[in-house]
Design an enzyme around this catalytic site. Structure first.
Site, PDB file in Angstrom:
ATOM      1  N   SER A 178      33.675  50.955 -39.646  1.00 45.75           N
ATOM      2  CA  SER A 178      34.390  50.487 -38.458  1.00 45.75           C
ATOM      3  C   SER A 178      35.340  51.586 -38.003  1.00 45.75           C
ATOM      4  CB  SER A 178      35.124  49.174 -38.768  1.00 45.75           C
ATOM      5  OG  SER A 178      35.746  48.656 -37.604  1.00 45.75           O
ATOM      6  N   HIS A 206      30.991  48.868 -36.242  1.00 43.43           N
ATOM      7  CA  HIS A 206      31.596  47.983 -35.251  1.00 43.43           C
ATOM      8  C   HIS A 206      31.816  48.751 -33.950  1.00 43.43           C
ATOM      9  CE1 HIS A 206      33.433  45.621 -38.864  1.00 43.43           C
ATOM     10  NE2 HIS A 206      32.140  45.387 -38.710  1.00 43.43           N
ATOM     11  N   ASP A 302      34.920  43.174 -43.618  1.00 43.38           N
ATOM     12  CA  ASP A 302      33.503  42.949 -43.353  1.00 43.38           C
ATOM     13  C   ASP A 302      32.671  43.766 -44.334  1.00 43.38           C
ATOM     14  OD1 ASP A 302      31.242  41.964 -42.044  1.00 43.38           O
ATOM     15  OD2 ASP A 302      31.165  43.693 -40.690  1.00 43.38           O
TER      16      ASP A 302
END
Length: 362
Positions: A178, A206, A302
């Protein structure tokens, strides 16, 4: 520091941030030249830098800002166009910490709530990473003294528990990332490329949709291997790299001896779509202990829950260390869960992964 030629954007962002107890807008600038002149005398942790500005644009100002204020984190801000997505990824290669897509219109201050949420979250993530290092240095300036900082942890973190690597040679590499991820992906895959002829790589980063297609192009350039956005029905083949498209979870299903991509636009997982967890969970049923998972820099957690299931199923999990991560959220979550085989600086991950891929000792 907020650097944008639009007085509306500067005012909007300043109002949002100054209303928060833990963030202060120290200075605003109308172009890159103004920012370069002011950065040395400003107590600034983070610069929100627009790309398109008169006098001096963001890409010209970026290296000058990093030189004038070593350690400052630059957050690129641009409207969500293909051109600006490409420029933002180039900025990450040059040292920007992250990017945030601006809304197309801000008339009457009606910017989307998603832009505000993402902007604040990224500022906080980048700020937490920088302020502890500053506390360890020289005395803070008066402006810094007024700014509330996160309290020091009550106790030292527990030692990280490591796990043995899988006894099965990997048949697929799965990567989650991310904040700070694009630059980490470029470095990792560029170094790992010679080892990837025998297996595929799948990536969930992401990013919004416009950015993921450009990310795939940039990865192909540094890795010298085919890299594409995943599409439903696409066969997964050795030597190729697949990036989850923005707005979709990238999942996998087996048909005979082959594996195919299946995109899913169901609800976000861990506030993310694409999310790392659905990707890994779909791979477990197909590859079991032959999954090599690597979690790179990023906010949140995540990938942690599904990575635990990868490890429990006999697969191998690696994580980027705190020192080389832009934000040690995602890799920190898997490291502290005690499910990693190793937690390594970014520069050592490719070497370890290469040894695991050929079945050697890591």
């Amino acid at each position: 520091m907020v650097v944008d030629d639009s007085v509306v954007i500067r005012g909007l962002i300043s109002r949002w941030l100054d209303a928060l107890p833990d963030i202060e807008v120290a200075v605003t600038c109308r172009n890159g030249e103004d920012a370069v002149k002011k950065i040395a005398d400003a107590d600034v942790d983070i610069v929100i830098l627009d790309i398109e500005m008169p006098v001096m644009d963001g890409m010209t100002a970026l290296p000058k800002l990093l030189q004038a204020a070593p350690g400052v984190r630059v957050l690129m801000a641009s409207t969500l166009t293909r051109r600006n997505a490409d420029i933002s990824l180039k900025a990450l290669k040059l040292g920007a910490a992250d990017y945030v897509p601006k809304p197309e219109s801000t008339r009457e201050g009606n910017a989307p709530e998603e832009f505000q949420r993402e902007l604040v979250a990224k500022i906080r993530g980048l700020g937490r990473r920088r302020r502890p290092a500053m506390r360890a240095g020289s005395a803070a300036s008066p402006a810094a003294a007024r700014r509330p900082l996160s309290p020091a942890p009550a106790a030292a973190p527990k030692p990280i528990v490591l796990q043995p690597a899988s006894k099965t040679r990997p048949r697929i590499v799965a990567i989650g990332s991310s904040t700070g991820g694009p630059r980490a992906l470029f470095d990792l895959l560029g170094a790992l490329s010679p080892s990837l002829a025998r297996l595929p790589v799948v990536i969930t980063q992401h990013m919004p949709a416009t950015f993921t297609s450009i990310l795939a192009e940039h990865i192909e350039g540094v890795a010298k291997r085919p890299c594409v956005e995943g599409q439903t029905g696409m066969k997964v083949e050795p030597g190729k790299i697949y990036v989850a498209p923005g707005g979709f979870h990238m999942m996998f299903e087996a048909k005979g001896t082959d594996t195919f991509i299946k995109l899913d636009d169901s609800a976000p997982v861990n506030f993310c779509r694409p999310s790392v967890d659905p990707m890994l969970d779909s791979l477990i049923a197909i590859y079991g202990p032959a999954i090599l998972t690597c979690i790179l820099t990023g906010m949140g957690h995540d990938g942690r829950d599904a990575a635990r299931r990868v490890q429990q199923g006999g697969g191998t999990v690696l994580a980027q260390d705190e020192e080389t991560s832009v934000v040690w959220g995602m890799p920190g979550a898997v490291a502290q869960a005690g499910i990693c085989h190793k937690v390594l600086p970014l520069g050592q991950l490719a070497e370890t992964m290469a040894r695991l891929i050929v079945g050697g000792v890591s």
